[in-house]
Design a protein around this motif. Structure first.
Motif, PDB file in Angstrom:
ATOM      1  N   ILE A  52       3.592   7.362 -21.285  1.00  0.00           N
ATOM      2  CA  ILE A  52       3.767   8.563 -20.478  1.00  0.00           C
ATOM      3  C   ILE A  52       3.089   8.409 -19.120  1.00  0.00           C
ATOM      4  O   ILE A  52       3.641   8.818 -18.091  1.00  0.00           O
ATOM      5  CB  ILE A  52       3.236   9.797 -21.238  1.00  0.00           C
ATOM      6  N   THR A  53       1.910   7.804 -19.093  1.00  0.00           N
ATOM      7  CA  THR A  53       1.227   7.597 -17.814  1.00  0.00           C
ATOM      8  C   THR A  53       2.056   6.711 -16.899  1.00  0.00           C
ATOM      9  O   THR A  53       2.220   7.006 -15.710  1.00  0.00           O
ATOM     10  CB  THR A  53      -0.158   6.960 -18.046  1.00  0.00           C
ATOM     11  N   ALA A  54       2.582   5.607 -17.445  1.00  0.00           N
ATOM     12  CA  ALA A  54       3.407   4.703 -16.637  1.00  0.00           C
ATOM     13  C   ALA A  54       4.663   5.406 -16.132  1.00  0.00           C
ATOM     14  O   ALA A  54       5.042   5.266 -14.961  1.00  0.00           O
ATOM     15  CB  ALA A  54       3.784   3.468 -17.460  1.00  0.00           C
ATOM     16  N   ALA A  55       5.304   6.195 -17.008  1.00  0.00           N
ATOM     17  CA  ALA A  55       6.545   6.872 -16.618  1.00  0.00           C
ATOM     18  C   ALA A  55       6.284   7.931 -15.557  1.00  0.00           C
ATOM     19  O   ALA A  55       6.971   7.987 -14.523  1.00  0.00           O
ATOM     20  CB  ALA A  55       7.200   7.500 -17.852  1.00  0.00           C
ATOM     21  N   VAL A  56       5.272   8.776 -15.784  1.00  0.00           N
ATOM     22  CA  VAL A  56       5.003   9.888 -14.864  1.00  0.00           C
ATOM     23  C   VAL A  56       4.626   9.365 -13.484  1.00  0.00           C
ATOM     24  O   VAL A  56       5.208   9.768 -12.467  1.00  0.00           O
ATOM     25  CB  VAL A  56       3.884  10.801 -15.419  1.00  0.00           C
ATOM     26  N   TYR A  57       3.656   8.456 -13.433  1.00  0.00           N
ATOM     27  CA  TYR A  57       3.169   8.029 -12.120  1.00  0.00           C
ATOM     28  C   TYR A  57       4.088   7.018 -11.460  1.00  0.00           C
ATOM     29  O   TYR A  57       4.055   6.857 -10.230  1.00  0.00           O
ATOM     30  CB  TYR A  57       1.728   7.535 -12.242  1.00  0.00           C
ATOM     31  N   GLY A  58       4.926   6.345 -12.249  1.00  0.00           N
ATOM     32  CA  GLY A  58       5.991   5.545 -11.640  1.00  0.00           C
ATOM     33  C   GLY A  58       6.995   6.429 -10.923  1.00  0.00           C
ATOM     34  O   GLY A  58       7.403   6.149  -9.781  1.00  0.00           O
ATOM     35  N   VAL A  59       7.394   7.519 -11.569  1.00  0.00           N
ATOM     36  CA  VAL A  59       8.331   8.468 -10.947  1.00  0.00           C
ATOM     37  C   VAL A  59       7.693   9.119  -9.721  1.00  0.00           C
ATOM     38  O   VAL A  59       8.337   9.272  -8.670  1.00  0.00           O
ATOM     39  CB  VAL A  59       8.770   9.539 -11.966  1.00  0.00           C
ATOM     40  N   VAL A  60       6.428   9.498  -9.833  1.00  0.00           N
ATOM     41  CA  VAL A  60       5.738  10.121  -8.703  1.00  0.00           C
ATOM     42  C   VAL A  60       5.677   9.167  -7.517  1.00  0.00           C
ATOM     43  O   VAL A  60       5.898   9.560  -6.362  1.00  0.00           O
ATOM     44  CB  VAL A  60       4.315  10.564  -9.119  1.00  0.00           C
ATOM     45  N   ALA A  61       5.385   7.897  -7.772  1.00  0.00           N
ATOM     46  CA  ALA A  61       5.339   6.908  -6.685  1.00  0.00           C
ATOM     47  C   ALA A  61       6.698   6.781  -6.005  1.00  0.00           C
ATOM     48  O   ALA A  61       6.779   6.698  -4.773  1.00  0.00           O
ATOM     49  CB  ALA A  61       4.886   5.554  -7.236  1.00  0.00           C
ATOM     50  N   LEU A  62       7.770   6.780  -6.805  1.00  0.00           N
ATOM     51  CA  LEU A  62       9.107   6.709  -6.211  1.00  0.00           C
ATOM     52  C   LEU A  62       9.406   7.933  -5.358  1.00  0.00           C
ATOM     53  O   LEU A  62      10.008   7.829  -4.282  1.00  0.00           O
ATOM     54  CB  LEU A  62      10.159   6.577  -7.326  1.00  0.00           C
ATOM     55  N   ILE A  63       8.973   9.100  -5.835  1.00  0.00           N
ATOM     56  CA  ILE A  63       9.241  10.338  -5.099  1.00  0.00           C
ATOM     57  C   ILE A  63       8.536  10.337  -3.747  1.00  0.00           C
ATOM     58  O   ILE A  63       9.138  10.612  -2.701  1.00  0.00           O
ATOM     59  CB  ILE A  63       8.804  11.562  -5.930  1.00  0.00           C
TER      60      ILE A  63
END
Length: 332
Positions: free
Chosen positions: A185-196
């Motif tokens: 979940i940490t990888a998914a959430v902050y990966g998406v946030v970085a892309l945004i």
């Protein structure tokens, strides 16, 4: 010798099969638990981008990395062992602690609403809370600290949901699944946030392309659209993040109150959702959820607004007094 070696290899193969089966079980449990916690994960992804707005583009990814590392520490070093210990020794303490965290989310969300509606009063409130921060030396440190505090509450809810889906599993399985869910979940959430938050930089790169290849005009238009649209998207995500905090916080408190015999509010929201859904049967499921979520959000707003004067006039002076005493003790 050969017979012994064959027996050893057979044992190794058996252990490998058992380990593979256990790994499959862990992944399957993690997938189910992650699906149940999806709502909180979405809230986490919506909340985080607002912590990097207003900062230089060069610092966006380093700040996200700091928050992600803090989030991983929250989950693996603090929440995972705490969840296991509480579930084994004091399971009745889990709900009150989650409700306290939910109240903090309500407070954070209500602060944003208060700032929007009454900016001058909100500014005075922020001045009163100035010394409550975790000793931030810079504005960036304060942003990161605030994000990690909010993440801690959302992570606690994720871990609690995960643990609730593993009630029939042993401590070892629970620990493995909690760790896997936390990392995924940490990888998914902050990966998406970085892309945004870096989408506008990508858009600028596309807009400045001078290639004459087919489709380059479309790519330049897409880039300009990203550059112009991302500030609005971040504002929308900020609003969604604020709404998510009061919705999740209010929902935690409403459901937690059921454990203490105060189920009337939960039943009231459920009945309101069902009655509204009957009036619109084509989208009954969505309407029922929206009504209950709106009710939880309203509870969250009211509780959050009620805590603002308490924090300003009770918690802040007490914290300031304690901080002053500690400084005097250190210098004595």
């Amino acid at each position: 010798m050969s017979v012994g070696l064959i027996a050893l290899l057979d044992d190794v193969a058996t252990l490998a099969k058992a380990a593979a089966a256990s790994l499959d079980d862990v992944v399957a449990h993690a997938g189910k638990a992650g699906a149940k916690a999806a709502g909180v994960v979405i809230d986490d992804a919506a909340v985080t981008p607002r912590y990097v707005t207003g900062l230089s583009a060069a610092r966006e990814l380093p700040i996200i990395a700091k928050i992600a590392i803090g989030s991983l520490k929250n989950k693996l070093l603090f929440l995972l062992p705490a969840a296991l210990v509480l579930s084994l020794l004091v399971p009745q303490a889990v709900t009150p602690l989650l409700m306290l965290g939910g109240l903090y989310l309500c407070f954070e969300g209500a602060e944003k609403v208060y700032e929007l509606v009454m900016p001058h009063a909100a500014h005075a409130h922020e001045n009163a809370l100035e010394t409550i921060s975790i000793d931030p030396k810079t504005f960036e440190d304060a942003k990161v600290a605030s994000a990690i505090r909010t993440d801690f509450i959302l992570s606690a809810e994720i871990m609690a949901i995960t643990l609730g889906s593993l009630s029939e599993s042993g401590p070892a399985m629970q620990a493995l699944v909690l760790a896997l869910v936390g990392i995924m979940i940490t990888a998914a959430v902050y990966g998406v946030v970085a892309l945004i938050v870096k989408a506008d930089d990508f858009g600028l790169w596309l807009a400045q392309r001078s290639s004459s290849a087919p489709g380059s005009t479309f790519l330049r238009m897409l880039g300009r659209g990203l550059v112009q649209g991302m500030p609005y998207l971040l504002k929308v995500l900020g609003l969604i993040g604020t709404a998510a905090m009061v919705w999740v916080g209010g929902g935690i408190i409403v459901h937690g109150a059921e454990s203490f015999g105060f189920a009337w509010l939960s039943h009231l929201l459920h009945d309101a959702g069902e009655r509204t859904a009957h009036a619109m049967p084509a989208v009954s499921g969505v309407i029922s959820w929206l009504v209950q979520a709106a009710g939880s959000g309203l509870v969250g707003i009211l509780l959050g607004l009620a805590t603002i004067p308490v924090v300003s006039h009770v918690v802040a002076p007490a914290w300031r007094w304690c901080a002053t005493r500690l400084r005097r003790m250190r210098t004595a």
